[in-house]
Design a protein around this motif. Structure first.
Motif, PDB file in Angstrom:
ATOM      1  N   LYS A 143       0.847  -1.178   0.000  1.00  0.00           N
ATOM      2  CA  LYS A 143       0.000   0.000   0.000  1.00  0.00           C
ATOM      3  C   LYS A 143       0.894   1.243   0.000  1.00  0.00           C
ATOM      4  O   LYS A 143       1.979   1.227   0.598  1.00  0.00           O
ATOM      5  CB  LYS A 143      -0.890   0.019   1.244  1.00  0.00           C
ATOM      6  N   PRO A 144       0.457   2.334  -0.621  1.00  0.00           N
ATOM      7  CA  PRO A 144       1.264   3.563  -0.595  1.00  0.00           C
ATOM      8  C   PRO A 144       1.616   4.008   0.825  1.00  0.00           C
ATOM      9  O   PRO A 144       2.715   4.532   1.054  1.00  0.00           O
ATOM     10  CB  PRO A 144       0.361   4.580  -1.300  1.00  0.00           C
ATOM     11  N   GLU A 145       0.698   3.779   1.761  1.00  0.00           N
ATOM     12  CA  GLU A 145       0.946   4.205   3.141  1.00  0.00           C
ATOM     13  C   GLU A 145       2.079   3.424   3.799  1.00  0.00           C
ATOM     14  O   GLU A 145       2.562   3.809   4.875  1.00  0.00           O
ATOM     15  CB  GLU A 145      -0.325   4.045   3.984  1.00  0.00           C
ATOM     16  N   GLU A 146       2.482   2.330   3.186  1.00  0.00           N
ATOM     17  CA  GLU A 146       3.564   1.519   3.744  1.00  0.00           C
ATOM     18  C   GLU A 146       4.938   1.922   3.182  1.00  0.00           C
ATOM     19  O   GLU A 146       5.928   1.253   3.452  1.00  0.00           O
ATOM     20  CB  GLU A 146       3.320   0.041   3.434  1.00  0.00           C
ATOM     21  N   ILE A 147       4.966   3.022   2.433  1.00  0.00           N
ATOM     22  CA  ILE A 147       6.190   3.420   1.731  1.00  0.00           C
ATOM     23  C   ILE A 147       6.636   4.814   2.151  1.00  0.00           C
ATOM     24  O   ILE A 147       5.830   5.742   2.227  1.00  0.00           O
ATOM     25  CB  ILE A 147       5.961   3.383   0.206  1.00  0.00           C
ATOM     26  N   LEU A 148       7.931   4.961   2.414  1.00  0.00           N
ATOM     27  CA  LEU A 148       8.536   6.268   2.620  1.00  0.00           C
ATOM     28  C   LEU A 148       8.979   6.813   1.264  1.00  0.00           C
ATOM     29  O   LEU A 148       9.539   6.081   0.454  1.00  0.00           O
ATOM     30  CB  LEU A 148       9.772   6.166   3.523  1.00  0.00           C
ATOM     31  N   PHE A 149       8.715   8.096   1.035  1.00  0.00           N
ATOM     32  CA  PHE A 149       9.225   8.760  -0.171  1.00  0.00           C
ATOM     33  C   PHE A 149      10.229   9.792   0.299  1.00  0.00           C
ATOM     34  O   PHE A 149       9.886  10.745   0.996  1.00  0.00           O
ATOM     35  CB  PHE A 149       8.099   9.425  -0.954  1.00  0.00           C
ATOM     36  N   ASP A 158       9.616  16.623  -4.695  1.00  0.00           N
ATOM     37  CA  ASP A 158       9.591  15.295  -4.078  1.00  0.00           C
ATOM     38  C   ASP A 158       8.517  15.207  -3.001  1.00  0.00           C
ATOM     39  O   ASP A 158       7.792  14.205  -2.909  1.00  0.00           O
ATOM     40  CB  ASP A 158      10.957  14.958  -3.474  1.00  0.00           C
ATOM     41  N   MET A 159       8.411  16.240  -2.199  1.00  0.00           N
ATOM     42  CA  MET A 159       7.407  16.234  -1.144  1.00  0.00           C
ATOM     43  C   MET A 159       5.991  16.233  -1.741  1.00  0.00           C
ATOM     44  O   MET A 159       5.100  15.529  -1.260  1.00  0.00           O
ATOM     45  CB  MET A 159       7.593  17.446  -0.213  1.00  0.00           C
ATOM     46  N   GLN A 160       5.801  16.994  -2.812  1.00  0.00           N
ATOM     47  CA  GLN A 160       4.500  17.016  -3.486  1.00  0.00           C
ATOM     48  C   GLN A 160       4.175  15.659  -4.095  1.00  0.00           C
ATOM     49  O   GLN A 160       3.028  15.216  -4.070  1.00  0.00           O
ATOM     50  CB  GLN A 160       4.503  18.098  -4.561  1.00  0.00           C
ATOM     51  N   THR A 161       5.192  15.001  -4.626  1.00  0.00           N
ATOM     52  CA  THR A 161       4.989  13.663  -5.196  1.00  0.00           C
ATOM     53  C   THR A 161       4.547  12.692  -4.117  1.00  0.00           C
ATOM     54  O   THR A 161       3.630  11.887  -4.324  1.00  0.00           O
ATOM     55  CB  THR A 161       6.290  13.157  -5.844  1.00  0.00           C
ATOM     56  N   ALA A 162       5.202  12.753  -2.964  1.00  0.00           N
ATOM     57  CA  ALA A 162       4.842  11.874  -1.852  1.00  0.00           C
ATOM     58  C   ALA A 162       3.397  12.092  -1.424  1.00  0.00           C
ATOM     59  O   ALA A 162       2.639  11.131  -1.228  1.00  0.00           O
ATOM     60  CB  ALA A 162       5.778  12.124  -0.672  1.00  0.00           C
ATOM     61  N   ASN A 207       0.964  13.388  -3.232  1.00  0.00           N
ATOM     62  CA  ASN A 207       0.069  12.949  -4.305  1.00  0.00           C
ATOM     63  C   ASN A 207      -0.070  11.430  -4.363  1.00  0.00           C
ATOM     64  O   ASN A 207      -1.102  10.911  -4.795  1.00  0.00           O
ATOM     65  CB  ASN A 207       0.577  13.467  -5.654  1.00  0.00           C
ATOM     66  N   ALA A 208       0.977  10.729  -3.910  1.00  0.00           N
ATOM     67  CA  ALA A 208       0.954   9.263  -3.919  1.00  0.00           C
ATOM     68  C   ALA A 208       0.439   8.686  -2.603  1.00  0.00           C
ATOM     69  O   ALA A 208       0.309   7.466  -2.477  1.00  0.00           O
ATOM     70  CB  ALA A 208       2.360   8.730  -4.188  1.00  0.00           C
ATOM     71  N   ASN A 209       0.151   9.544  -1.629  1.00  0.00           N
ATOM     72  CA  ASN A 209      -0.277   9.124  -0.294  1.00  0.00           C
ATOM     73  C   ASN A 209       0.807   8.309   0.405  1.00  0.00           C
ATOM     74  O   ASN A 209       0.523   7.349   1.116  1.00  0.00           O
ATOM     75  CB  ASN A 209      -1.589   8.328  -0.353  1.00  0.00           C
ATOM     76  N   MET A 210       2.069   8.721   0.184  1.00  0.00           N
ATOM     77  CA  MET A 210       3.199   8.105   0.855  1.00  0.00           C
ATOM     78  C   MET A 210       3.743   9.057   1.914  1.00  0.00           C
ATOM     79  O   MET A 210       3.427  10.240   1.911  1.00  0.00           O
ATOM     80  CB  MET A 210       4.283   7.743  -0.164  1.00  0.00           C
ATOM     81  N   PHE A 211       4.569   8.539   2.813  1.00  0.00           N
ATOM     82  CA  PHE A 211       5.109   9.330   3.919  1.00  0.00           C
ATOM     83  C   PHE A 211       6.295  10.146   3.410  1.00  0.00           C
ATOM     84  O   PHE A 211       7.313   9.592   2.989  1.00  0.00           O
ATOM     85  CB  PHE A 211       5.538   8.411   5.061  1.00  0.00           C
ATOM     86  N   ALA A 212       6.150  11.465   3.455  1.00  0.00           N
ATOM     87  CA  ALA A 212       7.147  12.364   2.860  1.00  0.00           C
ATOM     88  C   ALA A 212       8.284  12.650   3.828  1.00  0.00           C
ATOM     89  O   ALA A 212       8.071  13.218   4.900  1.00  0.00           O
ATOM     90  CB  ALA A 212       6.480  13.677   2.440  1.00  0.00           C
ATOM     91  N   LEU A 247      11.228  22.433   2.355  1.00  0.00           N
ATOM     92  CA  LEU A 247      10.728  21.054   2.435  1.00  0.00           C
ATOM     93  C   LEU A 247       9.506  20.953   3.344  1.00  0.00           C
ATOM     94  O   LEU A 247       8.502  20.337   2.986  1.00  0.00           O
ATOM     95  CB  LEU A 247      11.843  20.128   2.941  1.00  0.00           C
ATOM     96  N   ILE A 248       9.594  21.592   4.506  1.00  0.00           N
ATOM     97  CA  ILE A 248       8.464  21.560   5.437  1.00  0.00           C
ATOM     98  C   ILE A 248       7.264  22.283   4.839  1.00  0.00           C
ATOM     99  O   ILE A 248       6.126  21.811   4.921  1.00  0.00           O
ATOM    100  CB  ILE A 248       8.862  22.197   6.786  1.00  0.00           C
ATOM    101  N   GLY A 249       7.521  23.403   4.185  1.00  0.00           N
ATOM    102  CA  GLY A 249       6.446  24.152   3.556  1.00  0.00           C
ATOM    103  C   GLY A 249       5.778  23.408   2.419  1.00  0.00           C
ATOM    104  O   GLY A 249       4.638  23.703   2.047  1.00  0.00           O
ATOM    105  N   SER A 250       6.492  22.424   1.860  1.00  0.00           N
ATOM    106  CA  SER A 250       5.955  21.646   0.738  1.00  0.00           C
ATOM    107  C   SER A 250       5.328  20.336   1.179  1.00  0.00           C
ATOM    108  O   SER A 250       4.892  19.553   0.336  1.00  0.00           O
ATOM    109  CB  SER A 250       7.075  21.358  -0.273  1.00  0.00           C
ATOM    110  N   GLY A 251       5.307  20.093   2.495  1.00  0.00           N
ATOM    111  CA  GLY A 251       4.580  18.923   2.984  1.00  0.00           C
ATOM    112  C   GLY A 251       5.395  17.833   3.622  1.00  0.00           C
ATOM    113  O   GLY A 251       4.855  16.752   3.918  1.00  0.00           O
ATOM    114  N   ALA A 252       6.682  18.061   3.850  1.00  0.00           N
ATOM    115  CA  ALA A 252       7.493  17.024   4.497  1.00  0.00           C
ATOM    116  C   ALA A 252       6.947  16.712   5.890  1.00  0.00           C
ATOM    117  O   ALA A 252       6.691  17.618   6.676  1.00  0.00           O
ATOM    118  CB  ALA A 252       8.948  17.471   4.599  1.00  0.00           C
TER     119      ALA A 252
END
Length: 215
Positions: free
Chosen positions: A159-165, A172-176, A178-183, A196-201
């Motif tokens: 599952k995407p939630e089981e993956i670190l991005f 990269d943070m936006q991709t994470a 969008n994929a529902n992965m841990f940024a 990075l923090i401002g982008s969702g890390a």
């Protein structure tokens, strides 16, 4: 939740490729009698693919689609020859990958660098670590489009939630996200912790070993 897989960005995350990329582009610019740029400037050109970097590096007066295309082809040809000359893993990356590999964590690379070059660098610098090394094959699939990241998760049967991005840029943070992965942002790359923090890390790490603590 126990994380079972990690997708890494390449440039600015696993390897410092700034000088090889910059040198290749400056060679193209010099050949055209255009102004060149410093490594510090190129640091902010990296992240959205080499075609975008070419566009940013060209003078505004010589930035037509045709000129970008011509210079992009020249850049790829030049960079192909030098892409592993100065490019090296960041300190602690090999130790981290050894640790993750021993834990049977699934590992992959997803970069906005051209697919051919992503695979070349991953294979030469990190042999046998990654299940997949995916680069840019078409502009439509460029990060932050999560398509390739989600394809990796499907191939892993995770599952995407089981993956670190893990990456060093806002893209990269936006991709994470969008994929529902841990940024996970890394502070040693080409962008600031604040960006990075401002982008969702979800978290920003300052050295590779800190990734183990997240697991």
């Amino acid at each position: 939740m126990k994380f079972k897989g990690i997708i890494f960005d390449l440039d600015g995350t696993l390897v410092n490729s700034l000088e090889d990329i910059s040198d290749a582009m400056n060679t193209v610019l010099t050949g055209l009698n255009y102004p060149t740029h410093t490594y510090d400037i190129y640091q902010y050109f990296i992240g959205s693919g080499l075609r975008n970097l070419v566009s940013k590096a060209l003078p505004a007066s010589n930035n037509s689609d045709k000129q970008i295309e011509i210079c992009f082809d020249c850049m790829i040809n030049e960079y192909r020859e030098v892409c592993t000359i100065k490019t090296k893993p960041y300190e602690g990356i090999i130790t981290l990958l050894d640790n993750l590999f021993s834990r049977n964590i699934k590992l992959a690379v997803f970069s906005n660098k051209a697919d051919e070059l992503t695979k070349k660098i991953a294979a030469e610098i990190f042999p046998n670590y990654f299940d997949a090394a995916v680069g840019l094959s078409t502009e439509e699939l460029k990060k932050p489009n999560p398509f390739e990241a989600l394809e990796i998760s499907k191939n892993w049967n995770l599952k995407p939630e089981e993956i670190l991005f893990v990456g060093d840029s806002d893209i990269d943070m936006q991709t994470a996200i969008n994929a529902n992965m841990f940024a996970v942002g890394v502070s040693w790359g080409y962008r600031t912790e604040e960006e990075l923090i401002g982008s969702g890390a979800k978290v920003v790490i300052n050295k590779p070993s800190e990734l183990i603590e997240i697991l």
